[in-house]
Design a protein around this motif. Structure first.
Motif, PDB file in Angstrom:
ATOM      1  N   ARG A  81       0.790  -0.990   0.119  1.00  0.00           N
ATOM      2  CA  ARG A  81       0.025   0.397  -0.091  1.00  0.00           C
ATOM      3  C   ARG A  81       1.378   1.534  -0.332  1.00  0.00           C
ATOM      4  N   LEU A  82       2.177   1.281  -0.060  1.00  0.00           N
ATOM      5  CA  LEU A  82       2.995   1.876   0.283  1.00  0.00           C
ATOM      6  C   LEU A  82       3.469   2.271  -1.093  1.00  0.00           C
ATOM      7  N   GLU A  83       3.955   3.899  -1.397  1.00  0.00           N
ATOM      8  CA  GLU A  83       4.017   3.705  -2.782  1.00  0.00           C
ATOM      9  C   GLU A  83       5.909   3.695  -2.780  1.00  0.00           C
ATOM     10  N   LEU A  86       6.187  -1.452  -4.498  1.00  0.00           N
ATOM     11  CA  LEU A  86       6.418  -3.137  -4.987  1.00  0.00           C
ATOM     12  C   LEU A  86       7.804  -3.758  -5.515  1.00  0.00           C
ATOM     13  N   VAL A  87       8.273  -2.988  -5.943  1.00  0.00           N
ATOM     14  CA  VAL A  87       9.645  -3.025  -6.335  1.00  0.00           C
ATOM     15  C   VAL A  87      10.631  -4.112  -5.385  1.00  0.00           C
ATOM     16  N   LYS A  88      10.762  -3.382  -4.233  1.00  0.00           N
ATOM     17  CA  LYS A  88      11.455  -3.809  -2.830  1.00  0.00           C
ATOM     18  C   LYS A  88      10.900  -5.754  -2.483  1.00  0.00           C
TER      19      LYS A  88
END
Length: 331
Positions: A81-83, A86-88
């Motif tokens: 949910r945090l900007e 996703l990549v991490k």
């Protein structure tokens, strides 16, 4: 088979077990009815493959890494949910899955022992450990079991009954090994006798027989295999069994829920472990048999035993007059 007979006589005398051992014979019934207790990987008209038990730990490492990947994906999901997370997230989960895949391939392709093969066609038993091939003629097989019970303050009474079979190394008859046919924990002498009777029925009456050991004309292997694997698979929750233990007063209700929760938590590990072990066993059975064994397990292969080849080489002078088996032994 003088080496095997001498080995067994010396073992009995050295351990002082001559009166305690229950000796099993291919020619004598060991129980009223047969029962499959060991894991029969494959059963055909020509041969039966039995898990040697040497690879019981196969798949555990893959299961551990797979479980870590599953729970990491679940626990880290709220961070999506945090900007920019996703990549991490994908890097961490992808790394865990990559390690799981690498361990899976390592466990599947790492050289391992083949199953124990009972060949009805040539009436011989085989076992291969890497480059060492062991065998024994079924009619000369020497097997035994001994039941022992241990009482501790932690586990109560535990029964252990090893069921072992003697084999000798091909080309080196002086090298004899005692091979356990299945896990002894929780087995009684009666159960092990029923398991030996299963193997005996296959070799003497098989390849197909009912629960009473009577020969039947059509294969019931799929039914037996499905029932056995459903009962013995590790990836399952023993809720009904735990409830029965509570009803009998053996387990408290609090321990029931704790045990069930633990089984649910460990489900991904054992599920992945079962898959890995299955692939590893299939590969071992398909790729690691000696060419002499492979050709004797073909319908049109040689009918001579490995024992006969050794006699021709002068390795069994005491049995040089033995006749080869009847090529029409498979019924």
């Amino acid at each position: 088979m003088q080496s095997i007979k001498t080995y067994f006589a010396n073992l009995s005398q050295r351990l002082g077990l001559a009166d305690e051992l229950v000796v099993l014979s291919p020619r004598r019934r060991a129980a009223r009815q047969p029962m499959q207790l060991g894991e029969v990987q494959e059963q055909t008209e020509l041969y039966l493959d039995l898990s040697s038990g040497a690879e019981e730990g196969k798949g555990i490492l893959t299961g551990i890494w797979g479980m870590l990947a599953v729970y990491s994906a679940i626990l880290m999901a709220p961070a999506l949910r945090l900007e920019g997370e996703l990549v991490k997230y994908l890097m961490v989960i992808g790394g865990a899955l990559g390690i799981t895949l690498a361990v899976f391939l390592l466990e599947v392709f790492w050289p391992s022992s083949s199953p124990i093969r009972f060949n009805r066609r040539t009436r011989e038993v085989y076992f291969q450990n890497k480059d060492k091939l062991y065998h024994v003629p079924w009619d000369e097989a020497v097997a035994w079991m001994q039941e022992s019970r241990t009482l501790t303050q932690y586990t109560g009474t535990m029964t252990e009954t090893p069921l072992e079979l003697l084999l000798q190394r091909y080309g080196h008859p002086e090298e004899v090994i005692a091979l356990r046919l299945n896990l002894p924990m929780g087995r009684t002498a009666e159960l092990q006798g029923m398991f030996w009777e299963y193997l005996r029925c296959y070799m003497e009456r098989g390849p197909w027989f009912d629960e009473q050991g009577h020969s039947i004309t059509t294969s019931n292997r799929k039914v037996v295999l499905t029932r056995y694997r459903k009962k013995h698979k590790t990836a399952k929750i023993h809720l009904q069994l735990n409830r029965d233990l509570v009803r009998e007063g053996i387990m408290s209700r609090g321990r029931l829920w704790a045990t069930t929760a633990f089984e649910v938590f460990m489900l991904p590990l054992f599920f992945i472990r079962d898959i890995t072990a299955n692939y590893a066993r299939q590969r071992a059975a398909a790729n690691q048999w000696h060419p002499l064994v492979k050709e004797r397990c073909r319908p049109d292969g040689p009918t001579t035993r490995l024992y006969d080849l050794e006699i021709a080489e002068g390795l069994h002078r005491e049995a040089s007059t033995d006749a080869p088996p009847d090529p029409n032994t498979v019924g």
